[in-house]
Write an enzyme that holds these catalytic residues in place. Structure first.
Site, PDB file in Angstrom:
ATOM      1  N   HIS A 247      -8.073  -0.816   6.265  1.00  0.00           N
ATOM      2  CA  HIS A 247      -8.340  -2.118   6.889  1.00  0.00           C
ATOM      3  C   HIS A 247      -9.025  -3.019   5.863  1.00  0.00           C
ATOM      4  O   HIS A 247      -9.972  -2.592   5.196  1.00  0.00           O
ATOM      5  CB  HIS A 247      -9.240  -1.917   8.117  1.00  0.00           C
ATOM      6  CG  HIS A 247      -9.573  -3.213   8.789  1.00  0.00           C
ATOM      7  ND1 HIS A 247      -8.696  -3.860   9.629  1.00  0.00           N
ATOM      8  CD2 HIS A 247     -10.656  -4.016   8.700  1.00  0.00           C
ATOM      9  CE1 HIS A 247      -9.239  -4.993  10.029  1.00  0.00           C
ATOM     10  NE2 HIS A 247     -10.427  -5.110   9.486  1.00  0.00           N
TER      11      HIS A 247
ATOM     12  N   ASN B 250       0.832  -1.212   0.000  1.00  0.00           N
ATOM     13  CA  ASN B 250       0.000   0.000   0.000  1.00  0.00           C
ATOM     14  C   ASN B 250       0.862   1.257   0.000  1.00  0.00           C
ATOM     15  O   ASN B 250       0.531   2.247  -0.654  1.00  0.00           O
ATOM     16  CB  ASN B 250      -0.963  -0.004   1.190  1.00  0.00           C
ATOM     17  CG  ASN B 250      -2.197  -0.830   0.918  1.00  0.00           C
ATOM     18  OD1 ASN B 250      -3.066  -0.432   0.143  1.00  0.00           O
ATOM     19  ND2 ASN B 250      -2.250  -2.007   1.518  1.00  0.00           N
TER      20      ASN B 250
ATOM     21  N   GLU C  17      -7.220  -2.392  -2.703  1.00  0.00           N
ATOM     22  CA  GLU C  17      -6.687  -1.369  -1.790  1.00  0.00           C
ATOM     23  C   GLU C  17      -5.722  -0.420  -2.489  1.00  0.00           C
ATOM     24  O   GLU C  17      -5.678   0.772  -2.183  1.00  0.00           O
ATOM     25  CB  GLU C  17      -5.969  -2.045  -0.615  1.00  0.00           C
ATOM     26  CG  GLU C  17      -6.923  -2.763   0.317  1.00  0.00           C
ATOM     27  CD  GLU C  17      -6.259  -3.249   1.593  1.00  0.00           C
ATOM     28  OE1 GLU C  17      -5.123  -3.758   1.528  1.00  0.00           O
ATOM     29  OE2 GLU C  17      -6.886  -3.112   2.655  1.00  0.00           O
TER      30      GLU C  17
HETATM   31  C1  GRF Z   1      -3.386  -4.349   4.047  1.00  0.00           C
HETATM   32  O1  GRF Z   1      -4.292  -5.344   3.682  1.00  0.00           O
HETATM   33  C2  GRF Z   1      -4.053  -3.336   4.936  1.00  0.00           C
HETATM   34  O2  GRF Z   1      -5.433  -3.216   4.727  1.00  0.00           O
HETATM   35  C3  GRF Z   1      -3.825  -3.887   6.316  1.00  0.00           C
HETATM   36  O3  GRF Z   1      -2.555  -4.483   6.265  1.00  0.00           O
HETATM   37  C4  GRF Z   1      -2.255  -4.865   4.931  1.00  0.00           C
HETATM   38  C5  GRF Z   1      -0.937  -4.226   4.599  1.00  0.00           C
HETATM   39  O4  GRF Z   1      -0.381  -4.709   3.421  1.00  0.00           O
HETATM   40  N1  GRF Z   1      -3.969  -2.861   7.310  1.00  0.00           N
HETATM   41  P1  GRF Z   1       0.885  -3.978   2.793  1.00  0.00           P
HETATM   42  O5  GRF Z   1       1.975  -3.956   3.854  1.00  0.00           O
HETATM   43  O6  GRF Z   1       0.481  -2.608   2.408  1.00  0.00           O
HETATM   44  O7  GRF Z   1       1.283  -4.801   1.616  1.00  0.00           O
END
Ligand code: GRF
Length: 296
Positions: A114, A22, A179
């Protein structure tokens, strides 16, 4: 009603504990020189986090604050955010719970993502629990952080289907892809002033009847109504916010609701309806959509 828009590029910090996909999407959407905002700082409680590596690869300042307890971490992180003149903090796979000392001064300028349709499935092992519950749909939520775990007001949600044969891993990958689009979009809405947490004193701002209606909405319904309000304010028609929520603001109200829907997710039927609105409303609506959809 919140500090945004700033009238200058916002300085964004990301807090991440792990692999940082992300974070990668956010750095891609908000690179140096981007007029709306740029990621200037990445902080991790885990010195081994791939997130730090990703930041360095892009030339973004990456700081490890190894976890030595909440007090120490929060003190150092707060100082760093101030020193770097950060405007907005984004939690992206940050695995620690922040205390009121951190959350309160940053309320409205602190977001989390989330991987479920909150308020359903807060906490950990989300995809496993979604499958066990037999859900046919899941998704992700970007929300303002308050003092609870995954409880603050929702800013934006996206949905994906749960398919027969899905495993937690398959579902996680599907939600992650969602996401990577959802988080940057939510940040754009916030920075443009098209999203804010429900303000205090709703009665005074909206009138009693509209305030009552708003309070009766579910946490998932509220962001749409807040976007309607924000749009009317941006269009110089805040006087119509209360009436619009009650369905009594004519073409401006309808234009704001259609636009508020389209800001979250494209929908050909709604777009077609929007094009039939009177010229001035239509022009405002299309301009708002172009702002959020433009890559910068
Ligand atoms: C994501 O699914 C987010 O929603 C949750 O933790 C995960 C993080 O993934 N809070 P990344 O580290 O961004 O790949």
């Amino acid at each position: 009603m919140g500090p945004f828009p700033l009238g200058r590029p916002a300085r964004l910090a990301v807090l991440a504990s792990g692999r940082g996909t992300n974070l990668e999407a956010l750095m891609e959407a908000f690179p140096p020189g981007n007029p709306l905002g740029e990621v200037v700082l990445v902080v991790s409680d885990n010195p081994e986090a791939l997130a730090l590596e990703r930041a360095k690869r892009r030339g973004v300042e990456a700081v490890a604050l190894p976890w030595r307890g909440r007090r120490a971490f929060e003190g150092e992180a707060l100082d760093l955010l101030e020193a770097r003149r950060v405007d907005l903090v984004l939690l992206a796979g940050f695995l620690r719970l922040l205390s009121p000392r951190f959350v309160e001064p940053w309320y409205g300028r602190l977001l989390n993502i989330h991987p479920s349709l909150l308020p359903d499935f807060p906490g950990l092992r989300v995809h496993q629990r979604v499958l066990e519950a037999g859900e046919k749909e899941t998704g992700s939520t970007v929300h303002f952080v308050d003092q609870g775990m995954d409880t603050g007001p929702i800013l934006l949600q996206g949905r994906v289907p749960v398919l027969p044969g899905d495993t937690p891993e398959v579902l996680e990958a599907r939600v992650l892809r969602l996401e990577h689009r959802l988080y940057p979009r939510a940040v754009r809405l916030l920075l443009l002033g098209l999203a804010f947490p429900p303000p205090e004193g709703l009665e005074g701002l909206l009138g009693e009847e509209a305030a009552r209606l708003f309070r009766g909405l579910s946490p998932r319904e509220r962001p749409l109504y807040l976007r309607v309000w924000a749009l009317l304010r941006a269009w110089g028609r805040e006087d119509l916010a209360g009436p619009a929520l009650l369905g009594r603001a004519g073409a401006w109200g309808r234009g704001a609701f259609l636009t508020a829907h389209l800001l979250a997710e494209d929908h050909p039927a709604l777009r077609a309806e929007l094009l039939e609105l009177p010229g001035e409303v239509r022009a405002r609506a299309l301009a708002a959509l172009a702002l959020v959809e433009s890559p910068s």
